[in-house]
Design an enzyme around this catalytic site. Structure first.
Site, PDB file in Angstrom:
ATOM      1  N   THR A  82      87.762  61.737  71.252  1.00  0.00           N
ATOM      2  CA  THR A  82      87.056  62.405  70.139  1.00  0.00           C
ATOM      3  C   THR A  82      86.919  63.880  70.498  1.00  0.00           C
ATOM      4  O   THR A  82      86.747  64.221  71.664  1.00  0.00           O
ATOM      5  CB  THR A  82      85.654  61.778  69.985  1.00  0.00           C
ATOM      6  OG1 THR A  82      85.815  60.465  69.471  1.00  0.00           O
ATOM      7  CG2 THR A  82      84.760  62.587  69.060  1.00  0.00           C
ATOM      8  N   ARG A 103      84.459  50.210  59.805  1.00  0.00           N
ATOM      9  CA  ARG A 103      83.468  50.738  60.754  1.00  0.00           C
ATOM     10  C   ARG A 103      83.508  52.278  60.823  1.00  0.00           C
ATOM     11  O   ARG A 103      84.567  52.894  60.895  1.00  0.00           O
ATOM     12  CB  ARG A 103      83.753  50.144  62.142  1.00  0.00           C
ATOM     13  CG  ARG A 103      82.814  50.618  63.253  1.00  0.00           C
ATOM     14  CD  ARG A 103      83.344  51.818  63.999  1.00  0.00           C
ATOM     15  NE  ARG A 103      82.497  52.183  65.126  1.00  0.00           N
ATOM     16  CZ  ARG A 103      82.575  53.332  65.788  1.00  0.00           C
ATOM     17  NH1 ARG A 103      83.464  54.236  65.432  1.00  0.00           N
ATOM     18  NH2 ARG A 103      81.767  53.608  66.776  1.00  0.00           N
ATOM     19  N   VAL A 104      82.334  52.890  60.811  1.00  0.00           N
ATOM     20  CA  VAL A 104      82.217  54.340  60.974  1.00  0.00           C
ATOM     21  C   VAL A 104      81.224  54.609  62.101  1.00  0.00           C
ATOM     22  O   VAL A 104      80.178  53.959  62.170  1.00  0.00           O
ATOM     23  CB  VAL A 104      81.726  55.008  59.662  1.00  0.00           C
ATOM     24  CG1 VAL A 104      81.479  56.495  59.874  1.00  0.00           C
ATOM     25  CG2 VAL A 104      82.740  54.795  58.541  1.00  0.00           C
ATOM     26  N   ASP A 153      79.334  57.675  64.925  1.00  0.00           N
ATOM     27  CA  ASP A 153      78.363  58.764  64.804  1.00  0.00           C
ATOM     28  C   ASP A 153      78.996  60.103  64.406  1.00  0.00           C
ATOM     29  O   ASP A 153      78.307  60.983  63.872  1.00  0.00           O
ATOM     30  CB  ASP A 153      77.638  58.967  66.144  1.00  0.00           C
ATOM     31  CG  ASP A 153      78.624  59.320  67.265  1.00  0.00           C
ATOM     32  OD1 ASP A 153      79.672  58.624  67.377  1.00  0.00           O
ATOM     33  OD2 ASP A 153      78.371  60.278  68.011  1.00  0.00           O
ATOM     34  N   THR A 186      79.988  62.704  71.775  1.00  0.00           N
ATOM     35  CA  THR A 186      81.084  61.745  71.911  1.00  0.00           C
ATOM     36  C   THR A 186      80.588  60.569  72.728  1.00  0.00           C
ATOM     37  O   THR A 186      79.838  60.742  73.684  1.00  0.00           O
ATOM     38  CB  THR A 186      82.318  62.372  72.600  1.00  0.00           C
ATOM     39  OG1 THR A 186      83.267  61.332  72.868  1.00  0.00           O
ATOM     40  CG2 THR A 186      81.964  63.077  73.897  1.00  0.00           C
ATOM     41  N   GLY A 223      79.436  55.226  69.450  1.00  0.00           N
ATOM     42  CA  GLY A 223      78.871  55.697  68.193  1.00  0.00           C
ATOM     43  C   GLY A 223      77.657  54.922  67.707  1.00  0.00           C
ATOM     44  O   GLY A 223      76.689  55.517  67.212  1.00  0.00           O
TER      45      GLY A 223
END
Ligand code: ASP
Length: 331
Positions: A199, A227-228, A230, A250, A253
């Site tokens: 990330t 899924r998502v 942070d 990072t 999440g």
């Protein structure tokens, strides 16, 4: 008090060659800090070529941001430019080189925030946008909304004339192999952080004293059901406020969302008057207590910065007014 001192000392210890004490007297007048993800990054498992390529990618990103800040450009422009470089680099888990979902697709998330106005833009579940950070910025500046997801976000992108790419564009063999390894494991448990890192994020302070933060990611390998994490959540993975600091996170999440890590740092600075290094370390420690590993970068309105992490490594770097770029990977 002892705890606070320890936290400050630890925060200072983890900086790229700049102690907290040194920074206190000599903060960066303008500058940028970036990360390329935290996780299990072991020196012994890195080939010299691979390490050099990661370092070069981080340096190129810092230079892109520095060029803008140096000639008086905004922290927002610098953050967007630095992140675009990392999104285009297949070594990082954002844009090209994003990790794969369980279904073998790529779903990208990003967010950006302007510390001066507290305006923010975020996008999630993008499948055809080459540079998600730029779409997040368009959401912030050209729509009345903060967050757009999936097909709707891409419809907005089309309206804005953004560059679309085929899913094949995001493919890298290394990420594909990581997915196969994860799928071979018997239960759909969270992936090991080894296959997760990459990330990217940037925080910057410009010559006008404005802060900005941005984060972009492919999320976690083998993620399912839309899924998502942070990264596109303002306050969790990204936050910027001229009164306090700019932050990009990072890590795991789910835990960073529950700990509201990025805003927590700003709140500790605003309400308790804590310095950025101590607040950053304390917020990360709180996420770890819940079970979340990872790291973050933060810069305050005077140019003090922090880059703590609780994994074996975090790709990270900084540049200040002298243009000297510093890049680190391991503890
Ligand atoms: N925080 C990202 C997510 O949960 C992943 C990472 O930073 O490694 O989507």
């Amino acid at each position: 008090m002892l705890q606070l001192h320890l936290a400050i000392w630890l925060g200072g210890f983890l900086l790229a060659g700049t102690s907290a004490a040194e920074q206190k007297d000599n903060p960066m007048k303008f500058g940028m800090v970036i990360h390329g993800g935290a996780g299990t990054i072991e020196r012994r498992e890195m080939t010299p070529e691979n390490e050099a390529a990661h370092r070069a990618g981080l340096e190129q990103s810092l230079k892109a941001g520095y060029d803008i800040l140096q000639r008086g450009g905004s922290s927002l422009d610098a953050v967007e430019a630095a992140i675009r470089v990392l999104e285009d680099n297949p070594l990082f888990n954002a844009g090209k080189g994003a990790v794969f979902t369980h279904e073998g697709t790529n779903e990208l998330d990003a967010s950006i925030m302007d510390g001066k106005t507290l305006n923010a833009g975020a996008v999630a579940d993008l499948q055809h946008i080459r540079n998600p950070i730029s779409l997040a910025r368009l959401v912030m500046e050209k729509s009345p909304h903060v967050m757009l997801v999936g097909a709707g976000a891409e419809a907005f992108a089309r309206k804005m004339g953004m560059q679309f790419v085929d899913q094949k564009y995001f493919y890298t063999d290394e990420r594909w192999q990581s997915l196969q390894k994860e799928k071979a494991k018997s239960s759909p448990v969270p992936v090991s952080d080894k296959d997760r890192h990459g990330t990217v994020g940037a925080v910057a302070l410009d010559k006008a004293g404005n802060l900005a933060a941005g984060t972009s990611t492919g999320g976690t390998t083998n993620k399912q059901f839309g899924r998502v994490g942070d990264s596109p959540i303002i306050g969790a993975g990204t936050y910027a406020n001229n009164r306090t600091c700019a932050v990009s996170c990072t890590g795991d999440g789910e835990y960073f969302i529950r700990s509201v890590v990025a805003y927590d740092i700003s709140a500790m600075m605003e309400y308790k008057g804590m310095p950025v290094q101590a607040a950053a370390q304390a917020a990360l420690d709180k996420a770890l207590k819940l079970g979340g590993t990872g790291g973050l970068i933060a810069i305050d309105k005077e140019g003090h910065f922090a880059m703590p992490f609780n994994t074996s490594g975090m790709y990270r770097g900084k540049v200040g007014p002298d243009g000297k770029v510093t890049v680190e990977i391991y503890k």
